[in-house]
Design a protein around this motif. Sequence first.
Motif, PDB file in Angstrom:
ATOM      1  N   CYS A 199     -32.204  -7.660 -36.707  1.00 18.42           N
ATOM      2  CA  CYS A 199     -32.084  -6.263 -37.118  1.00 18.42           C
ATOM      3  C   CYS A 199     -32.046  -6.187 -38.634  1.00 18.42           C
ATOM      4  CB  CYS A 199     -30.801  -5.631 -36.601  1.00 18.42           C
ATOM      5  SG  CYS A 199     -30.804  -5.398 -34.841  1.00 18.42           S
ATOM      6  N   LEU A 200     -32.585  -5.102 -39.137  1.00 13.68           N
ATOM      7  CA  LEU A 200     -32.571  -4.884 -40.580  1.00 13.68           C
ATOM      8  C   LEU A 200     -32.558  -3.374 -40.795  1.00 13.68           C
ATOM      9  CD1 LEU A 200     -32.987  -6.461 -43.318  1.00 13.68           C
ATOM     10  CD2 LEU A 200     -35.373  -5.808 -43.137  1.00 13.68           C
ATOM     11  N   PHE A 222     -33.150   1.786 -38.648  1.00 10.66           N
ATOM     12  CA  PHE A 222     -33.615   0.453 -38.318  1.00 10.66           C
ATOM     13  C   PHE A 222     -35.005   0.213 -38.897  1.00 10.66           C
ATOM     14  CE2 PHE A 222     -30.539   0.591 -34.761  1.00 10.66           C
ATOM     15  CZ  PHE A 222     -29.941  -0.628 -34.980  1.00 10.66           C
ATOM     16  N   ALA A 223     -35.133  -0.811 -39.754  1.00 13.73           N
ATOM     17  CA  ALA A 223     -36.467  -1.248 -40.161  1.00 13.73           C
ATOM     18  C   ALA A 223     -36.939  -2.281 -39.151  1.00 13.73           C
ATOM     19  CB  ALA A 223     -36.442  -1.847 -41.558  1.00 13.73           C
ATOM     20  N   LEU A 224     -35.990  -3.100 -38.697  1.00  9.67           N
ATOM     21  CA  LEU A 224     -36.239  -4.020 -37.595  1.00  9.67           C
ATOM     22  C   LEU A 224     -35.165  -3.730 -36.563  1.00  9.67           C
ATOM     23  CD1 LEU A 224     -36.911  -7.386 -39.447  1.00  9.67           C
ATOM     24  CD2 LEU A 224     -38.572  -5.826 -38.446  1.00  9.67           C
ATOM     25  N   ASP A 225     -35.613  -3.555 -35.330  1.00 11.89           N
ATOM     26  CA  ASP A 225     -34.694  -3.084 -34.308  1.00 11.89           C
ATOM     27  C   ASP A 225     -34.658  -4.105 -33.172  1.00 11.89           C
ATOM     28  OD1 ASP A 225     -33.266  -1.715 -32.476  1.00 11.89           O
ATOM     29  OD2 ASP A 225     -34.547   0.075 -32.435  1.00 11.89           O
ATOM     30  N   HIS A 226     -33.737  -5.057 -33.281  1.00  8.35           N
ATOM     31  CA  HIS A 226     -33.570  -6.073 -32.237  1.00  8.35           C
ATOM     32  C   HIS A 226     -34.895  -6.724 -31.848  1.00  8.35           C
ATOM     33  CE1 HIS A 226     -30.006  -3.505 -31.976  1.00  8.35           C
ATOM     34  NE2 HIS A 226     -29.391  -4.642 -31.733  1.00  8.35           N
ATOM     35  N   SER A 281     -24.877  -3.054 -42.724  1.00  4.91           N
ATOM     36  CA  SER A 281     -25.840  -2.237 -43.451  1.00  4.91           C
ATOM     37  C   SER A 281     -25.427  -2.157 -44.918  1.00  4.91           C
ATOM     38  CB  SER A 281     -25.910  -0.837 -42.858  1.00  4.91           C
ATOM     39  OG  SER A 281     -24.801  -0.095 -43.267  1.00  4.91           O
ATOM     40  N   GLY A 282     -26.381  -1.792 -45.745  1.00  5.11           N
ATOM     41  CA  GLY A 282     -26.107  -1.705 -47.172  1.00  5.11           C
ATOM     42  C   GLY A 282     -24.972  -0.744 -47.475  1.00  5.11           C
ATOM     43  N   ALA A 320     -29.685  -7.987 -41.128  1.00  8.50           N
ATOM     44  CA  ALA A 320     -28.345  -7.443 -40.921  1.00  8.50           C
ATOM     45  C   ALA A 320     -27.676  -8.145 -39.744  1.00  8.50           C
ATOM     46  CB  ALA A 320     -28.428  -5.946 -40.655  1.00  8.50           C
ATOM     47  N   SER A 321     -28.483  -8.575 -38.795  1.00  9.54           N
ATOM     48  CA  SER A 321     -27.924  -9.354 -37.691  1.00  9.54           C
ATOM     49  C   SER A 321     -29.059 -10.103 -37.027  1.00  9.54           C
ATOM     50  CB  SER A 321     -27.248  -8.441 -36.672  1.00  9.54           C
ATOM     51  OG  SER A 321     -28.230  -7.752 -35.952  1.00  9.54           O
TER      52      SER A 321
END
Lengths: 503, 423, 383
Positions: free
Chosen positions: A262-263, A270-274, B17-18, A309-310
């Motif tokens: 995730c990002l 979400f830019a990247l979602d799982h 998150s940021g 992020a994860s």
Amino acid sequence: MDVELRGITKRFGPVVANDGINLQIRAGEVLGLLGENGAGKSTMMNILSGLYAPDTGDILINGKKVVFEDPGDGIAAGIGMVHQHFMLVPVFTVAENVILGVEPTGRFDYLDLKTARKQVRDINDRYGLEVDPDALIETLPVGIQQRVEILKVLFRSADVIILDEPTAVLTPQEVEDFFDIVRSLRDAGKAIVFITHKLHEILEISDRISVLRHGRITGEGDPAKLTTETLAEMMVGRPVSFTVDKSPPHPGRPMLSVSDLCLFDAHDDFALDHVNFEVHSGEVVGIAGVQGNGQTELVETITGLTRPASGMIRFDDENVTRASVRDRHRMGMAHIPEDRLRSGMISNFTVAENMVLNSYYAPAYSKGPEIDWPKVQATAAQYCVDFDVRTPSVFLPAGNLSGGNQQKMVVARELERETKLVVASQPTRGLDVGSIEYIHERLIAARDEGDGVLIVSSELDEIMGLSDRILVMFEGRIVAEFDTTKGPIDRNAVGLAMAGASS
Amino acid sequence: MISSQTQSTQSGTTLDSGKARQARITGAILLALACLVLFVFGMDASGDATFRLSRPTDPWAVPNLVVPAGPFNYIAGAILAFLGVRQFLQGGVRWTSLSLGLGLAILVMAFLVWATAGKAFSLTGMLQATMVRAVPIALGGLAGVLCERVAVVNIAIEGMLLAGAFTGALIGSLLGGWGGLAAAVVVGGAFGFILAALVVTYRMDQIIAGVVINLFVLGLTSYVSSQVFSEYRHLNNAPVFRAFKIPLLGDIPVIGPMLFKQNLFVYGALILVAISTYYLFFTRNGLRARAVGEHPEAADTLGINVYRTRYIHVTLGGMVAGFGGAWFTLGSVGRFDENMTGGRGFIGLAAMIFGRWHPVGALAAALVFGFADSLQQKLALLRTPIPSEFLAMSPYIATIIVVAGFIGKAQPPAADGKPYVKE
Amino acid sequence: MSKTLNDKIDAAAETLLNRTSRGREDFETLVVVPIFAVIVALILGALIMLATNVDLATIGKSYVALAHGSVGSLSAISETLTAAIPLVLAGLGLALGFRAGLFNIGAEGQLLLGGMAAVVAGFMLDGLPWVVHLPIALLAGALVGALYASIAGWLKAATGAHEVISTIMLNLISFRLLDYFLRQPFIQKEGRADPISKSVPDSAELPRLLDWIDPNLRVHAGLFLMLAAVAFVYWILFRSKIGFAFRASGENLHAARYAGMHSSFIIIAAMATAGALAGLAGASQVLGVLDRATPGFSAGIGFDAIAVALMGRSHPLGVLLAGLLFGALEAGGRQMQVDAGVSIDLISIIQALIIVFIAAPLLVKAIFPWGFRSDSQAKGGAK
Ligand SMILES: Nc1ncnc2c1ncn2[C@@H]1O[C@H](COP(=O)(O)OP(=O)(O)O)[C@@H](O)[C@H]1O
Ligand SMILES: [Mg+2]
């Protein structure tokens, strides 16, 4: 309105982009302009729209000679152009972008946005474009942004509409819708110039075709009488097949495995979602999708430029989620970045310096704190030979090379060493057919030597031609997977997935 | 289609998150401020702090504000601690910037109360001085806004201020205040035009061009003042624009003296800020200018002349800076001294950044700097234990904090600083 | 895929190892443009003097004095070198920063605090033999300069704060800091009320080189420091690994990041190196010339060094030449002030003008079209 170009020539330094071009554009007709990257299509149309001044040659409108000082003159003469790279101000609204340059105003130069919105809605309704005039451009998907570009042209009541590679950013279904819009514009009496390097598109939409190669018109004709083979030969100058020769893959152990990645983007969405997937050794995995759906972020996360992020990234059975770019590179991850001029090379550095941009520190190229320049230069020269990088010397600044040679230089740097995984992002964007073929061969060769290969491209044909497995990304998620080894796959199905249609 | 992967939601790891990280940092800062206020300002303060809100001559007298120093600062510290802790909890994430802003405001109040404990201090006087000292910074920031909105970075604002100050003194001595003012504006505009020529036509690096203009103006004005002014003193003795009160409005307590009992430059700055806001955001030419700053290619394809737009706005920016420069001489002492702008132009740039490239924002930010500037002057009178040199640094430190973006970050115009090369 | 790196290369590859020459173009940018720049700047300087009521005879006299005071005698040359030493040292630091993409305006402040530190190390460690004492004093200067510059580096790396504004603010802060330090009892000279530091003992001073000829010749051993620094910066930039990373980040930060270079580290390291050189410049000034610190003892060297670095095109050898030129202007300017009564501030104007023309070669080409190859590729400016 009929337009004629006569003997147009344009040089950029040593490059002759247009060489004595003659062309006729007629009202109520779609003129297809075909040519590979760098053939000079955009230059020619930039001249017609008034952005560039030709070195020699004339533009005639309805038989009368005209001279455009700047694009304003072109617009006033009824010529509108949708540029290959969108010309939209991201932080402005649709209405602001549409009226820019021809704004309705009140007293004290007051910007009359109310009228503007109404006018935009009127055109919207007339051509069925369906764009919200108050939306900010940066929040719109590229397909809609393209409609805004068309709105701009229509708002200026252009009679000649130039569309420069408009389909590059669209899914197959969007292309069909777009063709409908083009046809309705033609039927309304507009003259359309449709630029592309895709053969099947030009045959479908054009009423007449002109082919451009190395700045010259090399063929003209009626689409009904032309085939893709003859067109390809006119375009490239030799017979080409556009298929990649490859043997069936032999997938081995997982080389890259991404789990629950995730990002977040700047707006905390979400830019990247799982994201979950694996790339095995000996296979090519292609990531398809309309640009801006998380592909860039995915590549940056895999190569270590961005911290997720994860989630977890495993490379060759090691957890590299927190490893640096350099560590991953050292472990055998090669990265061909999507924008070579911005992030793949340094234009003012020599070819030799660029060849060691990410390995200059390695013992092979250094003595203690010093770089062993003679060794670097000799190695770089060898790489140039091995990868067909055409340059007179490794001391030449890389910026002086042609796009194809620059990209081959980047590919040489990334592949001429012990690699296990190749991450290639838009590896052939903007290249000529010869370089494209060469780079495709190299990527398949890397696979056959046992590397895992991950290719990200917005060119669906490239993905379909190279990949053993195709993943489709939409809004930061992997929404579909296709296996190309078990029989041909349906282009439309991939296209639907790219548009987010869930299956 | 063989399989389709859907997102898995059972992920155990926490998402970082940021904004969450920013919230934690803010929380830590707020807690540190709380400690500072409690243990330094709170424990050390005794007696009452008296703030005078009006002068005996004012038509409507307002009673003094008397604050018990110790209790006030304990409460202030408690509020800061509350805000800080809140940032660490889930709910605080939404108000991060606001909390930080509030926290800093409380810090300043606590500091003032601590410094004034047992003494009296004219708040109105200080606010008036704040406004005055904000003028050159606001005008410098406004000049920066005009230039950067068309994507030209103007490091030369310092030099333009200095040129305006110098011209104001010289021509003002010869032709009187209005002549000096007009000349300052013209000369500022001339340097704006030169900057535009260097960076637009001759494609000089924007930062280098700015630095060089600063060096040149500093050299030229110093040369003339030592070569000419030292000999012909009457050439450096210009009349000063005095403050005048706007009837009625000027009598409002506290606000009146601050906004409506000032000289030409204060009113001029306020009017210019209003005009440029209208111009940039509500007019056709403003829209075009912003388009040039965000996406010059797009503007060009629509028939907007990018080069001319940049020339015009950078020249206008120079004129605004020239006007701001005249403040140093015609607006205060009437006499030019070497390098008398003392970095105000650069602080103006920081105000522009802090003000998010908006004229009103730049003015607001300039008021913050003006406050820091006048505070250090007034505090010298209160004899705090802090050495005067350190108080004098406060505007500079504030500037660093601002450009470091400790207080929120904004996006500059997309093409900012990039030359536009056609073809 | 596995590749073995061969030390042997193909014959085809050998041919790629010939160096391409860009002779004419390089000659134009490296020789023709600077010469024109200096000439035009001197002419404009004369015009400015004319405009400020200086008569022609005096203008002639002042330029004669300028030449005489810079290279006309042994003592003039000694003065030129003395002035050049800190300019070159600080200019090298700035050049290194420019190469790394950092526009460091903060040399002035780094120089001030570095010089201050050298003075303190000088008088506090009184009694040490000079072989230890002098290096320690120099090191103290370099270290403090590096630390002070690192603040701006850290701010940029951590928060993206633009170094131009932060270094300018750090300069302003350093002036106040110096004022503060000079009033502290353990630094201030005994029995003085004005801000002035104690003197540096002889064992920490950079020895004068020519005092056996004439005790008034001020050129000092900082000259060797300067030459060593030129070689060192050349090595860093063009031979070392870290220098490659500096240059790569300066040219294209994105590509450097993509190539695995650590941008935060590079920014801080480059700023620290630049600050160390500026600090060294300050140290050499107090240990070699001034003997003590006073308010504003830097005398704008840190700002002139920006011009030196720009004129030297951020190349160590260029910086050396530019530093010598600016040193000559400085020394000659003082003579000019004495002989012709023209303010030395004129020199700053001339320096600024030189940089304008150097940094905008298109402008020089527009003024002197006949100085350049006529079929030059560069197109002149806007439509
Ligand atoms: N602005 C420019 N400056 C220099 N060279 C250019 C410029 N635009 C195009 N070229 C060169 O001209 C040739 C034709 O480019 P272009 O018209 O964009 O081709 P196409 O649109 O057919 O891909 C290419 O070799 C390209 O590198
Ligand atoms: Mg094109």
